[in-house]
Design a protein around this motif. Structure first.
Motif, PDB file in Angstrom:
ATOM      1  N   THR A 511      53.099   3.392  -6.472  1.00  0.00           N
ATOM      2  CA  THR A 511      53.678   3.766  -7.766  1.00  0.00           C
ATOM      3  C   THR A 511      52.887   4.951  -8.103  1.00  0.00           C
ATOM      4  OG1 THR A 511      54.002   1.503  -8.540  1.00  0.00           O
ATOM      5  CG2 THR A 511      53.355   2.752 -10.076  1.00  0.00           C
ATOM      6  N   ALA A 513      51.220   7.135  -6.576  1.00  0.00           N
ATOM      7  CA  ALA A 513      51.859   8.479  -5.896  1.00  0.00           C
ATOM      8  C   ALA A 513      53.338   9.139  -6.106  1.00  0.00           C
ATOM      9  CB  ALA A 513      51.667   7.934  -4.254  1.00  0.00           C
ATOM     10  N   THR A 514      54.003   7.969  -6.362  1.00  0.00           N
ATOM     11  CA  THR A 514      55.474   8.344  -6.813  1.00  0.00           C
ATOM     12  C   THR A 514      55.486   9.022  -8.065  1.00  0.00           C
ATOM     13  OG1 THR A 514      56.174   6.354  -5.507  1.00  0.00           O
ATOM     14  CG2 THR A 514      57.699   7.389  -6.999  1.00  0.00           C
ATOM     15  N   ALA A 516      53.083  10.863  -9.506  1.00  0.00           N
ATOM     16  CA  ALA A 516      52.380  12.059  -9.350  1.00  0.00           C
ATOM     17  C   ALA A 516      53.273  13.070  -8.678  1.00  0.00           C
ATOM     18  CB  ALA A 516      51.119  11.856  -8.581  1.00  0.00           C
ATOM     19  N   GLY A 517      54.105  12.540  -8.056  1.00  0.00           N
ATOM     20  CA  GLY A 517      55.003  13.620  -7.319  1.00  0.00           C
ATOM     21  C   GLY A 517      56.033  14.154  -8.372  1.00  0.00           C
ATOM     22  N   GLU A 518      56.170  13.683  -9.558  1.00  0.00           N
ATOM     23  CA  GLU A 518      56.918  13.826 -10.480  1.00  0.00           C
ATOM     24  C   GLU A 518      56.499  14.562 -11.775  1.00  0.00           C
ATOM     25  OE1 GLU A 518      60.541  13.722 -11.006  1.00  0.00           O
ATOM     26  OE2 GLU A 518      60.491  13.187  -8.842  1.00  0.00           O
ATOM     27  N   TRP A 547      41.814  11.415  -5.302  1.00  0.00           N
ATOM     28  CA  TRP A 547      43.167  12.096  -6.065  1.00  0.00           C
ATOM     29  C   TRP A 547      43.040  13.609  -5.917  1.00  0.00           C
ATOM     30  CZ3 TRP A 547      47.180   9.489  -8.131  1.00  0.00           C
ATOM     31  CH2 TRP A 547      48.002  10.207  -8.768  1.00  0.00           C
ATOM     32  N   SER A 548      44.125  14.007  -5.272  1.00  0.00           N
ATOM     33  CA  SER A 548      44.421  15.542  -5.175  1.00  0.00           C
ATOM     34  C   SER A 548      45.772  15.972  -5.657  1.00  0.00           C
ATOM     35  CB  SER A 548      44.144  15.777  -3.691  1.00  0.00           C
ATOM     36  OG  SER A 548      45.504  15.074  -3.026  1.00  0.00           O
ATOM     37  N   HIS A 549      46.314  15.344  -6.387  1.00  0.00           N
ATOM     38  CA  HIS A 549      47.726  15.797  -7.307  1.00  0.00           C
ATOM     39  C   HIS A 549      47.463  16.622  -8.417  1.00  0.00           C
ATOM     40  CE1 HIS A 549      50.024  13.053  -4.941  1.00  0.00           C
ATOM     41  NE2 HIS A 549      49.109  11.981  -4.855  1.00  0.00           N
ATOM     42  N   CYS A 551      48.671  16.500 -11.335  1.00  0.00           N
ATOM     43  CA  CYS A 551      48.300  15.783 -12.585  1.00  0.00           C
ATOM     44  C   CYS A 551      47.212  15.093 -12.644  1.00  0.00           C
ATOM     45  CB  CYS A 551      49.579  14.964 -12.851  1.00  0.00           C
ATOM     46  SG  CYS A 551      49.504  13.661 -11.759  1.00  0.00           S
TER      47      CYS A 551
END
Length: 738
Positions: A511, A513-514, A516-518, A547-549, A551
């Motif tokens: 969840t 990861a999904t 974070a992609g948006e 964590w590397s996204h 956001c």
């Protein structure tokens, strides 16, 4: 041509009604049905209440003659009452010609239904029906008057209250069945039916005062009210005049300008004329038929009600009440009055026009001789009547006064009801004061004061329920301003996604990861672990470390409970827009895409499974549970939102303010959020969603215990729902120190 009064209506003062959910209306009507059934059964279980001697003989003679001939208001010559004997040589003579004929007519016509040899079976059924009928809509009318459903629900306590304040009766709007030392004969159907007809008309006016009426509707209501008043006048002379006059208030409510008062006066006058003319028309038809049956021409039938006979005997007060002699030395006895008239004219026919004129002269002769004594006598009778209704008036007066003391749109409606009732109250005091304050003369007063008691009880419920809201709202406004200054400034255009999780080790990683992609660099995810018993905390710690996204991710912990977790996460957010979702993304990212398509100024939106375009396949059990849950929210919370348990897209500052004041610790937190928004008048947008494949099996874990918890939560919110009514957190958004 009549102009629609709404064309020039003052919409700023009109009692605009809330959009009542259908389920609320149904519950209020069911409340009325319970009261109506209780009343109907109560009357049916009462013994038949015979009329006093002379009237009982007249009623039975009239009833039997109708069954034999099919002609109303005739009797065998020489039968019936010993003082209503129209002279004739035929086998039948006119009956009930000096009395109010409505109940005689009802009893005779209902013989076709009951088939009973006694008139009392039909009269009891008519009494039960008329006493119950207005109660079907009274709770709805009172609730709409105060814009609170609980003001209608509280009328369920009316029978118990009446028992305490109205001399042991549980019947509202009528004194049927009551008696006392001064009037030992229990109030019978002739007076009970008249009172219930008045109460029915007043209840109708109350309900209609809460509905915007067009000109055509007002005309129809005027005709209907006049007709009901006419039926009342048949049952008891002049009893329907006051309710007919009350229709003028409806015209005054829904129009304005120079012609406002003129329209009201004309409408009232038209209704009164109808009420007066209808009995005359009915009696003209009956007189034509009974003239053929009796051989008496209509012109030969006595046509005078014994008005002045009653006024003259009214000077006997206080002898019928206390046994003490009257200052006028007049006795409360029909034969005494007849003897006085025959002393003037030995051949006078009782209840004829000549008899009425003699009694009028005798009455005014006594009053002119001792005007001071007459004034004191009438004042004493008025005070005695007020004392009889003292408990009812106190309860009604306090409730109505408290309601009028509080500002709000209900005040105009309450004043209108008072104005509608006033003509009936004035008219009701006439027989009590000018004749005698005996219990069976209180027909109009029992109806008018019964309606006022209902409004007063509803006012009590409204004041009590709104008082905590007013007090808490005042304190919350102060706290809200302080919170607005302390809350960190939101990052412009940023989105904060709040993800509560408990025992979500298997799903929360995917969840996050999904999501974070948006989300972009200016956005954040606030995940709140709340009381997990599996490895969720460890999984989150590992995710946070790696964590590397773009956001930001923040991991928080709270006590168990969905509401606790959401509150913790919302208060920690920094963005200007919040997304409240679940740790398994039940709708994927479809809801987020829909939210982003909404106008930028949308304050609150919900990914709603109840939306007509939603693609949601649920088990039959879960679908039924959802429908029951929604119906309960509509009925108890007056919510028009289809789904309060979906994902939330909300203005961040408003939501943080709500979180600071929210109470619910569990599943009902989002329902409380939607309730607060609706109470503050915020628009709530529902967007369609598509439930992810395979999510139904997870949703089926919803248990019976969850359903019970949800019901308890709705009941708890229903008791507290007005707490948010006086708040306006949108205004608090500008209270910033920078």
């Amino acid at each position: 041509m009549l102009q629609n009064p709404l064309d020039e209506a003052d919409t700023s003062t009109m009692p605009a009604q809330p959009p009542w959910p259908r389920s609320t209306t149904i519950l209020l009507l069911l409340t009325g049905l319970v009261l109506a059934v209780m009343t109907f059964v109560t009357v049916l279980l009462m013994p038949s209440l015979p009329w006093h001697g002379a009237r009982d003989l007249e009623l039975n003679a009239t009833y039997q003659a109708y069954r034999e001939t099919g002609v109303l208001l005739i009797k065998p010559t020489g039968s019936g009452s010993w003082y209503t004997q129209a002279p004739t040589d035929g086998p039948y003579t006119a009956a009930a010609w000096d009395d109010d004929p409505g109940s005689y007519i009802i009893a005779s016509l209902l013989s076709h239904v009951t088939g009973s040899p006694s008139p009392y079976a039909g009269l009891k059924g008519a009494m039960a029906g008329l006493a119950a009928l207005p109660l079907l809509v009274l709770p709805l009318g009172v609730a709409r008057l105060f814009r609170r459903a609980r003001a209608g629900y509280v009328l369920l306590a009316m029978p118990a209250l009446l028992w305490l304040v109205n001399h042991g009766t549980v019947l509202l709007g009528t004194e049927y069945g009551l008696s006392n030392a001064a009037a030992p004969t229990r109030v019978y159907a002739q007076y009970g039916i008249a009172a219930s007809l008045v109460f029915l008309s007043l209840t109708m006016l109350l309900v209609l005062s809460t509905v915007r009426l067009s000109a055509r509707a007002l005309v129809a209501v005027t005709l209907l009210t006049g007709a009901l008043g006419g039926v009342g006048n048949l049952s008891r002379a002049m009893s329907g005049v006051g309710t007919a006059a009350g229709v003028g208030v409806l015209w005054w409510m829904w129009s304005r300008g120079r012609l406002r008062w003129l329209r009201a006066v004309v409408a009232a006058a038209v209704a009164v004329v109808i009420a007066l003319m209808l009995p005359a028309g009915v009696m003209r038809l009956i007189d034509t038929e009974r003239a053929d049956a009796t051989g008496l021409a209509v012109s030969e039938l006595p046509d005078a009600h014994a008005l002045w006979h009653s006024f003259y005997l009214g000077l006997s007060y206080p002898e019928p009440i206390t046994g003490q002699p009257s200052p006028f030395d007049i006795r409360w006895n029909d034969e005494y009055g007849w003897a006085q008239a025959r002393a003037v004219d030995p051949d006078v026919l009782i209840a004829s026009t000549e008899f009425n004129e003699i009694m009028k002269d005798l009455y005014f002769g006594e009053v002119r001789e001792s005007p001071g004594a007459a004034a004191r006598l009438y004042l004493d009778k008025a005070l005695y009547t007020i004392k009889h209704y003292g408990a009812m008036l106190v309860v009604a007066g306090i409730g109505i006064t408290l309601a009028l003391h509080r500002r709000g749109p209900h005040r105009r409606g309450v004043r209108a009801v008072l104005a509608m009732v006033t003509p009936t109250v004035v008219l009701g005091f006439a027989p009590a004061v000018f004749v005698m304050p005996l219990i069976y003369y209180f027909s109009e007063l029992s109806a008018a004061f019964g309606l006022l008691l209902s409004v007063g009880l509803g006012g009590f419920a409204w004041v009590v329920s709104s008082m905590p809201s007013h007090v808490r709202a005042s304190e919350r406004q102060k706290i809200a301003r302080h919170l607005a200054r302390l809350t960190p400034r939101a990052v412009p255009t940023s989105l904060s996604a709040v993800v509560p999780t408990r025992n979500g080790a298997a799903t929360v990683g995917a969840t996050l990861a999904t999501l974070a992609g948006e989300l972009g660099a200016g956005d954040e995810i606030v995940v709140v672990e709340n009381g997990s018993t599996d490895t969720t905390s460890g999984v989150l710690a590992e995710i946070e470390e790696r964590w590397s996204h773009p956001c930001t991710l923040r991991v928080l912990h709270s006590e168990p409970g969905l509401g606790v977790a959401l509150r913790t996460g919302v208060l920690a957010t920094l963005g200007d827009r919040l997304l409240l979702t679940a740790d398994d993304l039940p709708f994927g990212l479809g809801d987020l895409s829909r939210f982003r398509e909404l106008p930028a100024d949308t304050l609150l939106a919900i990914g709603s499974k109840a939306h007509v375009e939603s693609d949601v396949h649920r088990s039959t059990r879960r679908t039924l549970q959802s429908r029951v849950f929604r119906s309960m929210r509509e009925a108890l919370l007056h919510s028009s939102v289809g789904d309060s348990q979906g994902t939330i897209w909300v203005d961040a500052e408003w939501c943080r303010m709500f979180a600071a004041f929210s109470r619910e610790p569990g599943l009902m937190w989002t329902t409380e959020l939607v309730l607060a928004a609706e109470q503050q008048g915020m628009p709530v947008v529902e967007v369609p969603v598509e439930l992810r494949e395979g999510h139904d099996s997870a949703a089926s874990r919803f248990t019976f215990g969850d359903a019970v918890t949800g019901l308890r939560g709705i009941l708890r919110l229903a008791l507290q729902k007005d707490d948010y009514l006086q708040d306006d957190w949108l205004e608090e958004r500008v209270a910033r120190p920078w």
